[in-house]
Design an enzyme around this catalytic site. Structure first.
Site, PDB file in Angstrom:
ATOM      1  N   VAL B 104       2.492  -4.881  -3.184  1.00  0.00           N
ATOM      2  CA  VAL B 104       2.882  -3.486  -3.275  1.00  0.00           C
ATOM      3  C   VAL B 104       1.930  -2.826  -4.253  1.00  0.00           C
ATOM      4  O   VAL B 104       1.472  -3.465  -5.208  1.00  0.00           O
ATOM      5  CB  VAL B 104       4.340  -3.336  -3.754  1.00  0.00           C
ATOM      6  CG1 VAL B 104       4.580  -1.995  -4.423  1.00  0.00           C
ATOM      7  CG2 VAL B 104       5.292  -3.472  -2.578  1.00  0.00           C
ATOM      8  N   CYS B 105       1.610  -1.566  -3.989  1.00  0.00           N
ATOM      9  CA  CYS B 105       0.848  -0.775  -4.949  1.00  0.00           C
ATOM     10  C   CYS B 105      -0.512  -1.438  -5.192  1.00  0.00           C
ATOM     11  O   CYS B 105      -1.095  -1.993  -4.260  1.00  0.00           O
ATOM     12  CB  CYS B 105       1.708  -0.676  -6.222  1.00  0.00           C
ATOM     13  SG  CYS B 105       1.424   0.753  -7.271  1.00  0.00           S
ATOM     14  N   THR B 106      -1.007  -1.427  -6.427  1.00  0.00           N
ATOM     15  CA  THR B 106      -2.332  -1.985  -6.691  1.00  0.00           C
ATOM     16  C   THR B 106      -2.348  -3.518  -6.691  1.00  0.00           C
ATOM     17  O   THR B 106      -3.395  -4.118  -6.942  1.00  0.00           O
ATOM     18  CB  THR B 106      -2.883  -1.454  -8.028  1.00  0.00           C
ATOM     19  OG1 THR B 106      -1.890  -1.628  -9.038  1.00  0.00           O
ATOM     20  CG2 THR B 106      -3.234   0.018  -7.911  1.00  0.00           C
ATOM     21  N   THR B 124      -2.257   0.615  -0.382  1.00  0.00           N
ATOM     22  CA  THR B 124      -2.092   0.460  -1.822  1.00  0.00           C
ATOM     23  C   THR B 124      -1.572   1.786  -2.374  1.00  0.00           C
ATOM     24  O   THR B 124      -1.277   2.699  -1.605  1.00  0.00           O
ATOM     25  CB  THR B 124      -3.442   0.049  -2.475  1.00  0.00           C
ATOM     26  OG1 THR B 124      -3.238  -0.196  -3.863  1.00  0.00           O
ATOM     27  CG2 THR B 124      -4.508   1.141  -2.322  1.00  0.00           C
TER      28      THR B 124
END
Lengths: 234, 234
Positions: B104-106, B124
């Site tokens: 998830v995300c970065t 991202t």
């Protein structure tokens, strides 16, 4: 004289549903000039209902006076109702009209058990809406219910909505929209105001303190992986 | 012979954005017959980017072989890229085609740095979509992107959508709908299929193991607070 910080205390007891606490924590902790506390009986780590273990940083005895009190729910709520230190801690905020009293999910039943929901409109997890009247509360089936200084959220993920509402009360619409945009809630494609979002996004991107470091780290990666053609993101 | 458990490992490094991990944890941990692990360098507690402290239960050395590997994002991702034990741990899953690789995300940038996104579509946090191509990935701006055994989620709260998608892959639509209904995502009023939800709700209510105990605790509360008229929930 600089304005003092907003102090938010989130209660943590054994068998809390961790997302009841962690989702609003993510929002609260992004409010400008905030001081966050996770409060429990001791500062020993606490196991939540599905195993995730979280460490409190203060106790019911040592917690500073709060501007926002937050109570999560979970299966542990039933036993927590018999935890005198916890119930006394909640109870003492019953007379503090300058403190925002908040809960998510069955955390409302602890507010209720401490007498803080008497005559108030409130919400809780959908499986327990009919339990609220035992505490003298009027159950309302919406994500967030605000009644005076008491603000309650429905089940689990509604804690995001609850915390964004509290953030708006504390730091206004613009700062709250920044928080929401950062945590991508709701996702951009579902956002009601895409134009405002575009404007905000450009501004936030320019100010992001991690972008340069990320690009540099990514350049090292490209070298390591032997990737020479940098594609454009779609 | 009983089928073995689904083992899910969520990596935790210093300065993770805690909701990147805790939101999918809530969904993953409700998958039937699941074994959850929070994995780090040691089992010492780890401070996340806004202060919340979480305790891992296993290390990169002792973690059992995973069916699902999950990597969260956060400001700590930049430094984590230089953590050899962490990067080796991710890297060894590059050849395991029977393991679902997720972020998830970065967190996606760590998968990318380990070479796991080469030639893959991925997503991202919106502030970093243009960093993905440095890892040989094709950036896609949607909440969840699935490409073979690699499944990535956009920023922070998109972890709920990601985890529900993985749950559906692992345990099917019905069991996943139960999880979603329990955590109230999306809230009932926004649910696309209100009729199915009503049916599911009645069934779940009848099976809820905590209802009786909650009613009994509430009856004690009503007595303590001197509330004699039990109102009906609206």
């Amino acid at each position: 004289m600089s304005p003092r910080k907003t102090i938010i205390g989130m209660v943590l007891y054994p068998n809390t549903t961790q997302l009841d606490l962690t989702a609003p924590y993510e929002v609260f902790s992004r409010i400008p000039d905030v001081e966050m506390h996770v409060v429990s009986n001791t500062i020993a780590s606490v196991k939540t209902d599905r195993g995730l273990t979280i460490v409190p940083d203060t106790t019911y005895d040592t917690c500073p006076s709060l501007d926002v009190l937050f109570i999560p729910g979970g299966p542990g709520q039933i036993k927590a109702q018999d935890d005198k230190a916890l119930m006394d801690f909640i109870g003492k905020y019953g007379n503090k009209k300058d403190c925002l009293i908040s809960s998510v999910c069955t955390g409302a039943l602890l507010l209720g058990a401490a007498g803080l929901l008497r005559g108030k409109k409130a919400t809780t997890h959908w499986t327990c809406l009919d339990v609220l009247p035992y505490m003298g509360a009027v159950a309302v089936d919406t994500p967030v219910v605000e009644d005076g200084n008491v603000i309650t959220g429905a089940g689990v993920t509604n804690g995001i909505d609850l915390a964004l509402r509290i953030a708006e009360n504390l730091c206004g619409k613009d700062a709250t929209q920044r928080i929401a945009r950062f945590i991508e809630y709701p996702h951009a494609s579902a956002h009601p105001d895409r134009v405002a979002l575009e404007r905000l996004s450009k501004e936030m991107l320019a100010q992001n303190p991690y972008r340069q470091a990320r690009i540099e780290a990514a350049e090292r990666t490209a070298k390591q992986l032997g990737i020479s053609v940098i594609q454009k993101a779609s």
